[in-house]
Enzyme design. Structure first.
Site, PDB file in Angstrom:
ATOM      1  N   TYR A 282     -61.905 -45.931 -39.861  1.00 24.53           N
ATOM      2  CA  TYR A 282     -62.599 -45.753 -38.581  1.00 24.53           C
ATOM      3  C   TYR A 282     -61.935 -46.576 -37.486  1.00 24.53           C
ATOM      4  CZ  TYR A 282     -64.987 -50.330 -38.957  1.00 24.53           C
ATOM      5  OH  TYR A 282     -65.278 -51.672 -39.022  1.00 24.53           O
ATOM      6  N   CYS A 283     -62.097 -46.113 -36.259  1.00 26.40           N
ATOM      7  CA  CYS A 283     -61.612 -46.805 -35.067  1.00 26.40           C
ATOM      8  C   CYS A 283     -62.526 -46.419 -33.905  1.00 26.40           C
ATOM      9  CB  CYS A 283     -60.150 -46.488 -34.784  1.00 26.40           C
ATOM     10  SG  CYS A 283     -59.779 -44.715 -34.707  1.00 26.40           S
ATOM     11  N   THR A 284     -62.187 -46.797 -32.693  1.00 20.69           N
ATOM     12  CA  THR A 284     -63.105 -46.613 -31.567  1.00 20.69           C
ATOM     13  C   THR A 284     -63.366 -45.157 -31.244  1.00 20.69           C
ATOM     14  OG1 THR A 284     -62.312 -48.695 -30.632  1.00 20.69           O
ATOM     15  CG2 THR A 284     -63.562 -47.235 -29.175  1.00 20.69           C
ATOM     16  N   CYS A 289     -56.987 -43.783 -36.061  1.00 17.76           N
ATOM     17  CA  CYS A 289     -57.195 -43.418 -37.463  1.00 17.76           C
ATOM     18  C   CYS A 289     -56.404 -42.175 -37.828  1.00 17.76           C
ATOM     19  CB  CYS A 289     -58.673 -43.151 -37.727  1.00 17.76           C
ATOM     20  SG  CYS A 289     -59.735 -44.526 -37.373  1.00 17.76           S
ATOM     21  N   VAL A 311     -66.159 -44.560 -33.687  1.00 18.40           N
ATOM     22  CA  VAL A 311     -67.426 -45.289 -33.668  1.00 18.40           C
ATOM     23  C   VAL A 311     -68.292 -44.858 -32.492  1.00 18.40           C
ATOM     24  CG1 VAL A 311     -68.490 -47.573 -33.571  1.00 18.40           C
ATOM     25  CG2 VAL A 311     -66.327 -47.265 -34.783  1.00 18.40           C
TER      26      VAL A 311
END
Length: 413
Positions: A282-284, A289, A311
């Site tokens: 996961y990433c922002t 990703c 996220v």
């Protein structure tokens, strides 16, 4: 223009003396009154390496996180006034035959519109984060969706209560949509099978719940790794429970799963079974990703999964389930509390106090005290550019700050 410090009122700070041999002319032009300029983060920060001196601490400024978060769908534009400022984020991997020509088209459309931000295009697609009044911001979204190449993009929108979140518009061709050592143009990003399988927010929530149940039952037949594909300072203000803090100061230097040694404490993927381990990334917003999953796929990792929309999409859809803290964002807002945020509730339900006892999460960088209001500081010295959490008490206690910096960096005087 990386790393300008954000100031919401207060006196202008005095200029500092450079600590390297960088051109004095450049430093005069870019840094003398850095405290009065807006902060457009590029996603990377320079690690101290002995340059984070007391001189830096004397030029620190406070960048406050937003307390009014809101993520909305593009089709909810009716909820915004025409002049209400918003931030829009999106990306798409798609073949663009003539990206320079495409850049010209986008520039022409935005010429008379009040849009600030970063919009990059190349042969592999588009990556954009921009702010503006909703009438202009949504006009660009509508125009993009008329192009079949961009019609299926997940556009993510959040409120920018203080106006523009970026200082100006940067719309141009860029060889890499995200910065990674060695570039990404050689990666098979246009082939979905070579990237991780995207999970919707509800699917991601179910997977996290399943992982927690397996961990509690000590079931060793199936293994999962929750991989935070961000920077360490992003983890410090918020992350999913169970994710190890990334030992990364800039995405460019990310090297998870690439180490030759069987076990490296800083690499959650070192020594894992590539055939039987589920990697939940996961990433922002999702693009980091997606990019890094292509690298891991080439390295033989079979079971790769990413959080679709990152996220920000998860928090809007599912709320802060399994999430602790705020979400770091790369604009002047710095971090956003989850939707429905209430300070008196979040500090109890999110487990900040218990979680931060043995980690850097929600901890002041200089005094180590626990923080419930996650505010970042950015060093005004270009040679340092450190981004970190700090309490107001430490900011005011200049002598204590000096002692801590000398101890942590090994720089004296």
């Amino acid at each position: 223009m990386r790393g300008w410090a954000v100031v919401f009122g207060g006196p202008t700070l005095a200029p500092y003396t450079p600590t390297t041999n960088r051109s004095a002319k450049v430093l005069r032009n870019r840094s003398r009154y850095r405290a009065s300029l807006p902060l457009p983060f590029s996603g990377c920060q320079v690690k101290p390496h002995g340059l984070f001196t007391w001189q830096c601490k004397k030029t620190l400024n406070c960048a406050l996180s937003s307390s009014e978060p809101s993520w909305v769908d593009v089709d909810e534009s009716r909820d915004f006034g025409d002049d209400e400022f918003i931030v829009v984020n999106f990306y798409r991997f798609v073949f663009i035959k003539n990206p320079e020509e495409e850049v010209s088209k986008h520039l022409a459309f935005l010429q008379d519109r009040d849009i600030h931000g970063r919009i990059y295009l190349n042969e592999q697609g588009i990556n954009a984060q921009y702010s503006g009044p909703s009438k202009d911001a949504f006009a660009y979204v509508k125009w993009l969706k008329e192009d079949h190449r961009f019609s299926g993009i997940l556009f993510q929108v959040s409120v920018a209560s203080k106006g523009h979140a970026f200082p100006r518009l940067k719309l141009r061709y860029k060889p890499s949509l995200v910065q990674l050592e060695g570039g990404i143009s050689h990666l098979p990003l246009l082939d979905p099978s070579m990237r991780a399988t995207p999970l919707t927010p509800s699917q991601w929530r179910n997977r996290l719940e399943s992982v927690n149940k397996l961990d509690n039952a000590s079931d060793l037949t199936t293994k999962s790794v929750l991989l935070d594909v961000r920077n360490g300072y992003e983890w410090d203000v918020g992350h999913f429970r169970g994710a190890q803090r990334p030992d990364v100061g800039c995405f460019r230097s990310t090297s998870f799963g690439l180490s030759k040694s069987e076990v490296i404490a800083s690499d959650p993927l070192a020594g894992v079974d590539k055939e039987r381990t589920d990697i939940l990334m996961y990433c922002t917003g999702g693009i980091r990703c997606d990019v890094y999953s292509a690298i891991l796929r080439q390295r033989g990792f079979k079971n790769l999964y990413t959080l679709k929309g990152g996220v920000s999409h998860f928090l809007k859809s599912e709320g802060p389930l399994e999430w602790v803290g705020n979400l770091f964002v790369f604009d002047s807002r710095l971090s956003l509390p989850p939707p429905g945020y209430k300070a008196e509730v979040m500090t109890e339900s999110s487990g900040i106090e218990e979680h931060s006892k043995s980690s850097s999460f929600a901890r002041c960088y200089t005094c180590g005290s626990q923080l419930f209001e996650l505010r970042h500081r950015n060093c005004a010295n270009l040679d340092c550019n450190l981004l970190f959490l700090q309490s107001f008490a430490s900011l005011g206690d200049s002598w204590s700050v000096r002692e801590v910096v000398m101890e942590k960096t090994g720089v004296f005087g």
